[in-house]
Design a protein around this motif. Structure first.
Motif, short mmCIF file in Angstrom:
data_model
loop_
_atom_site.label_atom_id
_atom_site.label_comp_id
_atom_site.label_asym_id
_atom_site.label_seq_id
_atom_site.Cartn_x
_atom_site.Cartn_y
_atom_site.Cartn_z
N HIS A 125 52.49 1.09 30.84
CA HIS A 125 51.14 2.03 30.00
C HIS A 125 50.36 1.59 30.61
N ALA A 126 49.97 0.27 31.02
CA ALA A 126 48.52 -0.77 31.86
C ALA A 126 48.37 -0.52 32.79
N GLY A 127 49.52 0.35 33.52
CA GLY A 127 49.52 0.28 35.17
C GLY A 127 48.26 1.51 35.47
N GLN A 128 47.39 1.83 36.55
CA GLN A 128 46.66 3.13 37.15
C GLN A 128 47.71 4.30 37.41
N GLY A 129 47.52 5.11 37.00
CA GLY A 129 48.23 6.19 36.59
C GLY A 129 48.84 7.05 36.00
N SER A 130 49.84 7.83 35.83
CA SER A 130 50.77 8.68 35.17
C SER A 130 51.77 9.32 35.79
N PRO A 131 53.12 9.74 35.25
CA PRO A 131 53.96 10.27 36.06
C PRO A 131 53.57 11.50 36.51
N GLY A 132 53.04 12.15 35.67
CA GLY A 132 52.11 13.60 35.83
C GLY A 132 51.20 14.21 37.03
N ALA A 133 50.56 12.77 37.21
CA ALA A 133 49.68 12.84 38.35
C ALA A 133 50.68 12.90 39.89
N VAL A 134 52.04 12.29 39.67
CA VAL A 134 53.23 12.18 41.20
C VAL A 134 53.48 13.22 40.44
N LYS A 135 53.84 14.35 39.42
CA LYS A 135 54.63 15.47 39.11
C LYS A 135 54.07 16.83 39.41
N ALA A 136 52.53 16.86 39.12
CA ALA A 136 51.69 17.32 39.69
C ALA A 136 51.48 17.09 41.31
N GLY A 137 51.40 16.25 41.99
CA GLY A 137 51.18 16.55 43.33
C GLY A 137 50.03 16.04 44.18
N ALA A 138 49.97 16.04 45.30
CA ALA A 138 48.56 16.25 45.84
C ALA A 138 47.55 16.46 45.27
N GLY A 139 46.12 16.19 45.35
CA GLY A 139 45.60 17.33 45.38
C GLY A 139 45.35 18.66 44.06
N ALA A 140 46.04 17.52 42.77
CA ALA A 140 45.93 17.75 41.53
C ALA A 140 44.95 18.12 40.88
N SER A 141 44.24 18.80 40.14
CA SER A 141 42.94 18.04 38.91
C SER A 141 43.71 17.77 38.12
N ALA A 142 42.43 17.36 37.52
CA ALA A 142 42.54 16.52 36.13
C ALA A 142 43.51 17.12 35.19
N ALA A 143 42.85 18.51 34.90
CA ALA A 143 43.09 18.92 34.03
C ALA A 143 45.26 19.62 34.40
N GLU A 144 45.27 20.22 35.50
CA GLU A 144 46.50 20.19 35.94
C GLU A 144 47.81 18.90 35.27
N ILE A 145 46.86 17.10 35.84
CA ILE A 145 47.42 16.50 35.73
C ILE A 145 48.13 15.73 34.20
N ALA A 146 46.61 16.49 33.03
CA ALA A 146 47.04 16.41 31.85
C ALA A 146 47.90 17.38 30.97
N GLN A 147 47.99 18.51 32.18
CA GLN A 147 49.45 19.43 31.50
C GLN A 147 50.26 18.22 31.74
N ALA A 148 50.23 17.90 32.84
CA ALA A 148 51.59 17.66 33.01
C ALA A 148 52.29 16.24 32.51
N ASN A 149 51.04 16.31 32.25
CA ASN A 149 51.28 14.50 31.44
C ASN A 149 51.84 14.98 30.09
N HIS A 150 51.52 16.38 29.52
CA HIS A 150 51.42 16.37 28.41
C HIS A 150 53.41 16.71 28.03
N GLU A 151 54.08 17.36 29.49
CA GLU A 151 54.65 18.47 29.53
C GLU A 151 55.70 16.91 29.25
N LEU A 152 55.47 16.14 29.78
CA LEU A 152 56.32 14.60 29.79
C LEU A 152 56.27 14.06 28.95
#
Lengths: 518, 313
Positions: free
Chosen positions: B28-55
């Motif tokens: 949790h201290a490291g940079q990034g999140s699983p949502g960013a990986v799941k959302a893929g390259a070029g995903a917007s902040a909102a898409e990453i946040a949504q993916a993180n929420h689902e996870l």
């Protein structure tokens, strides 16, 4: 004392036995071993996981179709000549204005969930095109160059697709992963595809003999409509990320086909086995910031053009990539629209680069951030020293995670790597460069817009000219800083299989065309 | 002894808990999140946040940690955030791979190392010098280089052994051992060298002990003095080094697994760490920590059995 020693010895034996028993229990260890005879099994080794995010084929780009073609069928598939051929479609036609395409579906297609192919399934699939996670739909989603505005199930066997702009070759937009049709249950619940494929392909996944990120065992589905067209009863897909291990696998005969081979291992592979190669991969810098949001210099076209002239491709190829082809354009040599004159026109010219920088208001150059995972590769380091000569300072930002690399398209003005442009560069431009992850800003360039639209709406000679125009527009406006065209090598065991074929000039194989050696 | 074992087991549980907590905080201290990986390259902040929420990544830290501990207590390792695979099943298939390699390489290191070390101590002279020099060379060779050499000779040139891959024991016992031989040999080279040096030093020291001299004076046969009494004395440091070696091989398997394309724990931990796949990472950490703790416990018991001083300490 003796009693204690005996107990300890027993404990040691118990642990050893437990481990052995556990080893016995690891029946799904993914080694690719099968009860089938070796001649019934095709073993393909690949350098990256074929399904890192599960078995939803729409999450992946076109190159992943080699693997997914075993589990799923697409409306059209790219053949060895690079042409999109009907697959789940028995016939198709366009309206005179190229704005509507009517597909007639094949009979007798059944999915893994037991349900049959019909027009409602196709519609349900294509209606997922609004999901931004689905990389396969990069070209046909909302706002993209080949946007679909409507999909209608006219009758159980007929689908009518309406395009926003004329599409003279609609089959190209619906080929391979972009045209994959997932079964009704999978479409209704895409999360289920994380662990369980739902396709109508010629093989089914043997989950018990598959280990994620390591090995996938596929068994032929004799009931599939096209099962006879595939030569092997089993396909084992092995993931071998270490380049030397990948080469060793094909040299030793453990893999029948292996790729993409690292260039340093090709001679070694060729000393024992054979290789096939294809061009079409353009190594270079897609400019991800055309608006100057992350770096004001990149909002200036002349500053971007300076990068084209500051790159000494010929020296780099001579010193680091003999056999590759230095290029100043995005389109591969074998693709329609390739223009040899562009390589001369936009070749290495540091004086011109300095002049452009001065005209752009950056006489002393500017800094460029480039995110790298681990150490920058030798190409990037070589280019760093080339650009330095005209004052452009390429600075490497070390990423600490995969998602930081993914995010680089939003945080850096350029990214760097090999990109498989392939035999359908208009599709690449529409799905990646202009309408995909290389342009998350949604930047517009009228010359590219016009020529891309014209290319997608034309056929034959007319299309050839528009593709040439598109290639020139991308180069002139410096949306991509190419360095060289690279070749993709696959090794194969000629004693076991005939030479594999690529999907046209795309750098992925047509798996169905891999036949036993005669 | 039972109280001793109970204390060690309690300590083991605490160690595993601490390892989970540290891993949790580091991820949790490291940079990034699983949502960013799941959302893929070029995903917007909102898409990453949504993916993180689902996870469930956006829940309070303590809620996530409590959730993690709750599942682990029930031995429920959950599913991967990235590809939804069952992590318990994944561990079940991967643990035998890493475990087999680490255990067999350790055993081979022990047998070869003890034979060489005892020979060096007993024979002395040029034999000892040769063994000592050979061990020095072996210790200086990187494992991946040794592996490449073995593959080149044994697989690519002679065709005796497979170059890559793993065959489950249940599928083919002969295939299983042949698929593991090169990785085991690769790891055993350095391991045997270390054991040889440790055993040689231990044996030399043992042969100079007073009780050994007494045994000689009593007319005890030489073979018995060397291979029963002296070897027993020398085996305490050897067993300790073997235990450490096993732990190191088990925990550091990623290089060998990549080199030989083996579907083990090292491979999955690398993928999990790169993808912020927290449940997958935790499952590997728990298993690896448990193995280390149990190995240490076993090691203590063996050493106590071999050395009365340890038992009475």
């Amino acid at each position: 004392m003796n009693r204690f020693t005996t107990r300890t010895g027993a404990a040691v034996i118990a642990v050893a036995t437990a481990t052995s028993v556990a080893a016995c229990g690891g029946g799904s260890g993914g080694g690719g071993s099968s009860s089938a005879s070796a001649s019934d099994t095709l073993t393909v080794a690949v350098d990256a996981d074929a399904a890192p995010n599960g078995y939803d084929p729409l999450l992946y780009s076109q190159g992943q179709y080699t693997f997914f073609s075993t589990l799923y069928d697409a409306l059209f598939v790219t053949d060895e000549d690079g042409k999109a051929q009907p697959n789940l479609v028995s016939q198709f036609s366009n309206s005179p204005d190229n704005l509507k395409t009517t597909l007639t579906l094949r009979d007798g297609v059944t999915f893994a969930d037991g349900k049959k192919l019909d027009s409602t399934v196709v519609k349900a699939n294509l209606d997922r095109r609004t999901d931004p996670k689905l990389e396969a739909y990069g070209q046909i989603g909302k706002g993209q160059a080949s946007e679909i505005t409507d999909v209608a199930a006219a009758d159980p066997k007929t689908v009518v697709i309406t395009w926003k702009a004329p599409q003279a070759t609609p089959e190209n937009n619906l080929a391979d992963t972009a045209g994959v049709i997932v079964g009704p249950d999978g479409v209704a619940n895409p999360d289920s595809l994380e662990t369980e494929p739902d396709g109508s392909g010629p093989y089914t996944l043997d989950d018990g003999k598959s280990t994620r990120a390591s090995s996938y065992t596929l068994d032929k589905n004799a009931q599939a409509w096209h099962a006879d067209a595939w030569s092997f009863d089993h396909v084992v897909y092995k993931v071998i990320t270490d380049p030397q291990a990948l080469a060793n696998a094909v040299i030793s005969g453990q893999a029948d086909v292996a790729g993409i081979l690292d260039p340093t291992t090709i001679d070694q592979v060729e000393s024992k086995q054979k290789t096939v190669k294809i061009g079409g991969t353009i190594v270079g810098f897609p400019v991800t910031d055309k608006k100057g949001a992350t770096n004001p210099a990149f909002g200036n076209e002349k500053a971007r053009q300076a990068l084209l002239y500051a790159t000494d491709r010929t020296s780099l190829v001579d010193q680091l990539h003999q056999g590759s082809r230095a290029t100043s354009q995005l389109f591969p040599e074998g693709a329609t629209g390739f223009d040899a004159g562009l390589d001369d026109e936009f070749g290495y010219d540091p004086d011109k680069a300095k002049q452009l920088l001065a005209e752009a208001g950056y006489p002393n150059g500017f800094d460029v951030n480039l995110t790298v995972l681990g150490q920058p590769d030798e190409d990037a380091v070589a280019i760093q020293s080339q650009w330095k000569k005209v004052g452009i300072n390429l600075k490497f930002v070390t990423a600490t995670s995969t998602d930081q690399v993914f995010a680089a398209v939003n945080t850096d003005p350029v990214i760097f790597g090999p990109f498989a442009v392939g035999s359908n560069p208009a599709g690449f431009v529409a799905g990646a460069l202009y309408g995909g992850f290389m342009n998350t800003q949604g930047a517009k360039e009228p010359a590219i817009d016009a020529s891309l639209g014209a290319a997608l709406g034309a056929k034959g000679d007319a299309q050839k000219q528009t593709l040439t125009d598109l290639n020139r527009a991308i180069t002139e406006h410096a949306w991509y800083i190419p360095v060289y065209e690279d070749f993709t090598y696959y090794g194969y065991n000629a004693g076991k299989v005939a030479a594999p074929v690529f999907a046209g000039t795309n750098n992925y194989l047509v798996l169905s065309e891999i036949k036993p050696a005669s | 002894m039972l109280a001793y074992v109970a204390r060690r087991l309690a300590l083991a549980v605490g160690t595993v808990f601490a390892a989970v907590l540290i891993t949790f905080l580091l991820v949790h201290a490291g940079q990034g999140s699983p949502g960013a990986v799941k959302a893929g390259a070029g995903a917007s902040a909102a898409e990453i946040a949504q993916a993180n929420h689902e996870l469930g990544w956006d829940r309070a830290l303590w809620v996530q940690f409590a959730d993690t501990i709750g599942h682990l207590i029930r031995l429920d390792f959950g599913t991967s955030l990235i590809d939804g695979r069952d992590l318990g099943h994944d561990l079940f298939t991967r643990l035998p791979v890493t475990g087999s390699i680490a255990l067999l390489a350790t055993l081979l290191s022990g047998v070869v190392g003890v034979v060489l070390g005892v020979t060096a101590a007993v024979r002395g002279g040029r034999v000892a010098q040769s063994i000592n020099s050979g061990a020095g060379v072996a210790l200086s060779l990187p494992a991946f280089w040794v592996g490449i050499l073995f593959v080149y000779v044994l697989s690519l040139q002679l065709g005796w052994l497979p170059a890559t891959g793993y065959v489950p024991f249940a599928d083919d016992p002969v295939g299983w051992i042949t698929s593991l031989l090169i990785p085991i040999l690769t790891l055993a080279v350095g391991g045997a060298a270390m054991i040889a040096r440790t055993a040689a030093v231990g044996m030399r020291e043992a042969l100079q002990q007073e009780h050994i001299r007494t045994l000689r004076a009593m007319g005890t046969p030489t073979w018995r003095i060397r291979y029963v009494h002296a070897l027993r004395y020398a085996s305490v440091p050897v067993v300790s080094v073997l235990g450490i070696q096993f732990i190191a091989l088990f925990g550091g398997s990623v290089i060998i697994e990549n080199l030989f394309a083996l579907p083990g724990l090292g491979q999955t931990s690398q993928i999990a760490a790169a993808g912020h796949d927290f449940p997958a990472l935790i499952s590997v950490v728990v298993v690896a920590t448990a193995v280390v703790v149990l190995t240490n416990l076993l090691l203590d018991l063996v050493v106590a059995a071999l050395d009365p001083k340890v038992r009475t300490a």
